[in-house]
Scaffold this active site. Structure first.
Site, PDB file in Angstrom:
ATOM      1  N   GLU A 230     -38.433  23.858 -24.376  1.00  0.00           N
ATOM      2  CA  GLU A 230     -38.601  22.940 -25.696  1.00  0.00           C
ATOM      3  C   GLU A 230     -37.470  23.002 -26.437  1.00  0.00           C
ATOM      4  OE1 GLU A 230     -40.166  20.547 -26.615  1.00  0.00           O
ATOM      5  OE2 GLU A 230     -40.213  20.166 -28.623  1.00  0.00           O
TER       6      GLU A 230
ATOM      7  N   ASN B  83     -44.790  -6.160 -27.670  1.00  0.00           N
ATOM      8  CA  ASN B  83     -44.661  -4.623 -27.399  1.00  0.00           C
ATOM      9  C   ASN B  83     -45.353  -4.467 -26.228  1.00  0.00           C
ATOM     10  OD1 ASN B  83     -44.041  -1.872 -27.173  1.00  0.00           O
ATOM     11  ND2 ASN B  83     -45.784  -1.350 -28.556  1.00  0.00           N
ATOM     12  N   GLY B  84     -44.675  -3.921 -25.015  1.00  0.00           N
ATOM     13  CA  GLY B  84     -45.135  -3.613 -23.609  1.00  0.00           C
ATOM     14  C   GLY B  84     -44.500  -4.230 -22.694  1.00  0.00           C
TER      15      GLY B  84
ATOM     16  N   LYS C 110     -34.866  19.865 -26.910  1.00  0.00           N
ATOM     17  CA  LYS C 110     -34.649  19.500 -28.478  1.00  0.00           C
ATOM     18  C   LYS C 110     -33.093  19.080 -28.338  1.00  0.00           C
ATOM     19  CE  LYS C 110     -37.308  18.267 -30.055  1.00  0.00           C
ATOM     20  NZ  LYS C 110     -38.749  18.377 -29.649  1.00  0.00           N
TER      21      LYS C 110
ATOM     22  N   TRP D 209     -37.083  -1.745 -28.338  1.00  0.00           N
ATOM     23  CA  TRP D 209     -36.459  -0.660 -27.252  1.00  0.00           C
ATOM     24  C   TRP D 209     -36.234  -1.271 -26.062  1.00  0.00           C
ATOM     25  CZ3 TRP D 209     -37.831   1.913 -22.714  1.00  0.00           C
ATOM     26  CH2 TRP D 209     -37.143   2.965 -22.421  1.00  0.00           C
TER      27      TRP D 209
ATOM     28  N   ARG E 190     -39.471   3.962 -33.287  1.00  0.00           N
ATOM     29  CA  ARG E 190     -40.163   3.255 -32.095  1.00  0.00           C
ATOM     30  C   ARG E 190     -39.310   2.501 -31.169  1.00  0.00           C
ATOM     31  NH1 ARG E 190     -45.796   3.063 -32.464  1.00  0.00           N
ATOM     32  NH2 ARG E 190     -45.878   1.801 -30.609  1.00  0.00           N
TER      33      ARG E 190
ATOM     34  N   LYS F  34     -39.840   7.024 -30.008  1.00  0.00           N
ATOM     35  CA  LYS F  34     -40.727   8.009 -30.449  1.00  0.00           C
ATOM     36  C   LYS F  34     -42.008   7.880 -29.609  1.00  0.00           C
ATOM     37  CE  LYS F  34     -42.499  11.114 -33.217  1.00  0.00           C
ATOM     38  NZ  LYS F  34     -42.068  12.383 -33.218  1.00  0.00           N
TER      39      LYS F  34
ATOM     40  N   GLU G 213     -31.827  16.109 -26.492  1.00  0.00           N
ATOM     41  CA  GLU G 213     -32.451  14.688 -27.085  1.00  0.00           C
ATOM     42  C   GLU G 213     -31.520  14.274 -28.319  1.00  0.00           C
ATOM     43  OE1 GLU G 213     -36.747  15.859 -28.514  1.00  0.00           O
ATOM     44  OE2 GLU G 213     -36.265  13.886 -27.764  1.00  0.00           O
TER      45      GLU G 213
ATOM     46  N   HIS H  58     -31.159  33.548  -8.258  1.00  0.00           N
ATOM     47  CA  HIS H  58     -31.575  32.740  -7.109  1.00  0.00           C
ATOM     48  C   HIS H  58     -30.541  31.385  -7.070  1.00  0.00           C
ATOM     49  CE1 HIS H  58     -34.594  35.355  -5.985  1.00  0.00           C
ATOM     50  NE2 HIS H  58     -35.049  35.561  -6.876  1.00  0.00           N
TER      51      HIS H  58
ATOM     52  N   CYS I 167     -41.459  -0.475 -28.823  1.00  0.00           N
ATOM     53  CA  CYS I 167     -41.040  -1.355 -29.730  1.00  0.00           C
ATOM     54  C   CYS I 167     -42.058  -1.249 -30.811  1.00  0.00           C
ATOM     55  CB  CYS I 167     -40.941  -2.808 -29.188  1.00  0.00           C
ATOM     56  SG  CYS I 167     -40.026  -3.020 -27.771  1.00  0.00           S
TER      57      CYS I 167
HETATM   58  C1  AGP Z   1     -39.861  15.114 -28.047  1.00  0.00           C
HETATM   59  O1  AGP Z   1     -39.103  15.179 -28.870  1.00  0.00           O
HETATM   60  C2  AGP Z   1     -39.982  13.814 -27.396  1.00  0.00           C
HETATM   61  N1  AGP Z   1     -39.740  12.899 -28.368  1.00  0.00           N
HETATM   62  C3  AGP Z   1     -40.778  13.567 -26.428  1.00  0.00           C
HETATM   63  O2  AGP Z   1     -40.609  14.398 -25.269  1.00  0.00           O
HETATM   64  C4  AGP Z   1     -42.380  13.353 -26.450  1.00  0.00           C
HETATM   65  O3  AGP Z   1     -42.804  14.654 -26.730  1.00  0.00           O
HETATM   66  C5  AGP Z   1     -42.829  12.735 -25.268  1.00  0.00           C
HETATM   67  O4  AGP Z   1     -42.511  11.420 -25.098  1.00  0.00           O
HETATM   68  C6  AGP Z   1     -44.595  12.892 -25.503  1.00  0.00           C
HETATM   69  O5  AGP Z   1     -45.040  12.120 -26.524  1.00  0.00           O
HETATM   70  P1  AGP Z   1     -46.476  12.220 -27.195  1.00  0.00           P
HETATM   71  O6  AGP Z   1     -46.835  13.515 -27.586  1.00  0.00           O
HETATM   72  O7  AGP Z   1     -46.557  11.117 -28.113  1.00  0.00           O
HETATM   73  O8  AGP Z   1     -47.580  11.638 -25.976  1.00  0.00           O
END
Ligand code: AGP
Length: 612
Positions: free
Chosen positions: A484, A102-103, A488, A76, A27, A607, A491, A507, A2
């Site tokens: 990666e 937040n937490g 991408k 969140w 966030r 994020k 997500e 396999h 959050c």
């Molecule tokens: C990537 O697009 C994501 N948002 C996610 O996988 C991110 O890389 C992961 O949560 C790690 O975050 P950080 O690099 O801030 O630790």
């Protein structure tokens, strides 16, 4: 996950809170709320589910609320569904205390049951409301807010960044922190708290980072900080040098697109200061050759895209250092009773520097005696401050949930660290060292040139956007890069996708390839190109539609097998993923655009992942 913000000062709080929340919406974005206090109207709380815009419309951009003291939250959801009631701020039963959190409060059920037995009525399903109610309980006991907060913090377990206002303290904002980020901002016309510096940078660059266990009391003209025994502490203040416009969209349709285009500059800023007279210089990481030789094990630990950087680095470092390198997901590492000791070097990679799993893994490694090096983007973040050494990626603020420029800068920085260590160990030929140094400096220019024409990627995205399942295949660095590319796509476009080491397909997974299946074939790693072509032929033979990514030098050869080809410029093989990943980011972006997805704020994500 959050975002929280608070303001106490001489201006109206509500518009400032809304503006700050907008900058932190990445966030978390399933509900939002504010609480503002004024002499004449008392405590005014407004909150609603959905995006921040719903809240902004509800309070007419803040005009409906009056007062120079307030707190805000963008959520969140963890405990309780995203609805109006579970949205923050939470207000204590007597309506006098409002709080944003937040937490996660791990022992909230036990406290809730205790308070319920005492007759307290709860309105939400959240763990956060428990803190508001417990605070009222202790405040009623001691009639001193600072003391009451201290008592609450001794009762609650878990992680928190808290912003609190209380009707009895009309000019004070109270904050506390443990394991969730919280920044204090010293402004001309008032003072701030925020989860993220981007929320307040418009008002002040003068900040201090709260440490675990600290409580802060802010008024319009002062910020006093106390430790967990309520003893005053002096905070070191820092000047933030991020450009305000870097955290704004600046006419681009999405932050993600802007951040993709910013990659040449971000790479340049990360690389340039670290190469002097043809050598890698890592000022803030100064192991001697003897210390490096004494390292018995190297670990790279991270989550998500940062973990994928670790996967690329494993190939590159093992090649350069001729030493085994273990890459672990932070969430797995921390509970694996890892074989880490005082001869281990543990590299943690994190854009935000706040990812809880990564932080916990780093703490576990430190507890076992390892030397820790953090590769982090956010200056002053928790991981950066707790690691033995820190090297920053200079990507600037990254707002889109899907990382792009942070990933790219992590990648080049890890290459430089690998080269630096290899040099100390004497495991890299001078000619190869020089070639990598030369090529790494050319990356921004090569990428900039390639980015001048992104329309072919847009075209392929429009051709393939309605596939339901997409496979990314490659060998070695291409496989790591494919992880990666696949993440991408998943997500932001919500298309099911897998990344596979292409030699492994036979396999089992090749059974999923049928006529029309889209395979993104990654053939940029020159040493294994011919081997890889055999794998492309195998999927073609099962009817796959193949979109290939390769280098200019292999374009023609690849074109003989694949249905469509995207080519990037060539560079040194270990650096090739830095160029290859960009078309994959763009492909995901344009596919998501075609599908009408919310690119910068994909569903269910946030994020900065500050929960376990
Ligand atoms: C990537 O697009 C994501 N948002 C996610 O996988 C991110 O890389 C992961 O949560 C790690 O975050 P950080 O690099 O801030 O630790």
């Amino acid at each position: 996950m959050c975002g929280i913000i608070g303001f106490v000062g001489r201006g109206q709080a509500a518009p400032i809170l809304l503006d700050g929340l907008e900058r932190m919406e990445y966030r978390g974005y399933d509900s939002a709320g504010v609480a503002v206090r004024s002499e004449s109207r008392g405590l005014q709380v407004r909150k609603t589910k959905g995006r921040l815009k719903n809240l902004a419309d509800m309070i007419h951009g803040g005009a409906d609320l009056e007062g120079c003291l307030g707190i805000g939250h963008t959520r969140w959801a963890t405990h309780g569904e995203p609805n109006d009631i579970n949205a923050h701020p939470h207000v204590s039963e007597n309506g006098q205390i409002a709080l944003v959190h937040n937490g996660i409060i791990e022992n909230y059920l036990e406290i809730k049951e205790h308070l319920q037995k005492l007759g307290v009525t709860f309105t939400s399903d959240t763990d956060s409301e428990v803190v508001a109610q417990l605070l009222e309980y202790h405040y009623n006991e001691c009639h001193n807010m600072l003391e009451a907060v201290g008592r609450v913090l001794r009762r609650i377990q878990g992680s928190y960044a808290l912003g609190i206002i209380c009707s009895d303290y009309p000019n004070a904002l109270i904050a506390a922190r443990k394991d969730s980020p919280l920044i204090l901002g010293y402004g001309e016309d008032g003072n701030f708290i925020a989860s993220d510096v981007t929320a307040i940078i418009k008002h002040t660059r003068d900040v201090a980072y709260m440490d675990d266990g600290e409580i802060a009391v802010l008024t319009a003209d002062s910020i006093d900080v106390f430790d967990d025994e309520l003893v005053p502490v002096e905070k070191e203040r820092h000047q933030v040098d991020w450009d305000v416009t870097a955290a704004e969209k600046g006419g681009y349709p999405h932050f993600m697109f802007k951040e993709i285009l910013e990659q040449p500059e971000a790479i340049r800023k990360t690389v340039s200061p670290r190469i002097r007279d043809g050598r890698v210089v890592l000022d803030t990481f100064s192991l001697t050759a003897e210390q490096v030789r004494d390292i018995s094990r190297i670990f790279i630990i991270a989550c998500g895209s940062s973990y994928h950087v670790g996967m690329v680095s494993k190939y590159n470092w093992e090649r350069l250092l001729r030493r085994p390198v273990q890459v672990d997901l932070a969430s797995e590492f921390r509970y694996s009773d890892p074989l880490v000791d005082d001869r281990s070097l543990v590299i943690v990679i994190s854009q935000s520097g706040e990812t809880l799993d990564t932080m916990a893994a780093m703490r576990e490694a430190k507890r076992r005696g390892a030397r820790t090096l953090a590769v982090v983007n956010v200056v002053g973040s928790s991981i950066a401050r707790e690691a033995d050494d820190v090297l920053y990626t200079w990507a600037g603020p990254e707002i889109a949930v899907a990382t792009t420029k942070a990933y790219s800068t992590q990648l080049v920085l890890m290459d430089l660290i690998g080269l630096y260590l290899a040099d100390l160990l004497g495991t890299v030929e001078q000619s190869e060292y020089d070639a990598i140094i030369q090529e790494v400096q050319l990356l921004p220019e090569k990428l900039q040139g390639w980015l001048a024409d992104v329309h072919n990627v847009q075209y392929f995205a429009s051709r393939y956007f309605n596939h339901n399942s997409i496979f990314f295949i490659g060998r070695n660095l291409d496989y790591a890069m494919g992880l990666e590319g696949s993440l991408k796509l998943k997500e932001i476009s919500y298309i099911h996708s897998e990344a596979y080491a292409s030699g492994e397909l036979k396999h089992g997974t090749i059974s999923l390839i049928e006529p029309g299946t889209l395979v993104v074939a990654l053939g940029t790693y020159a040493p294994l190109f011919d081997k890889f072509i055999s794998n492309v032929v195998e999927v073609k033979a099962r009817g796959a539609e193949v979109l290939a990514l390769t280098t200019e030098g292999f374009r023609e050869k690849m074109g003989k097998t694949a249905d469509a080809v995207i080519a990037v410029p060539e560079t040194h093989p270990i650096l090739q993923p830095s160029l290859g990943v960009v078309p994959l980011q763009l492909f995901a972006y344009y596919v998501a655009l075609q599908r009408g997805c919310d690119i910068d704020k994909p569903r269910n994500l946030a994020k900065s992942v500050t929960v376990e």
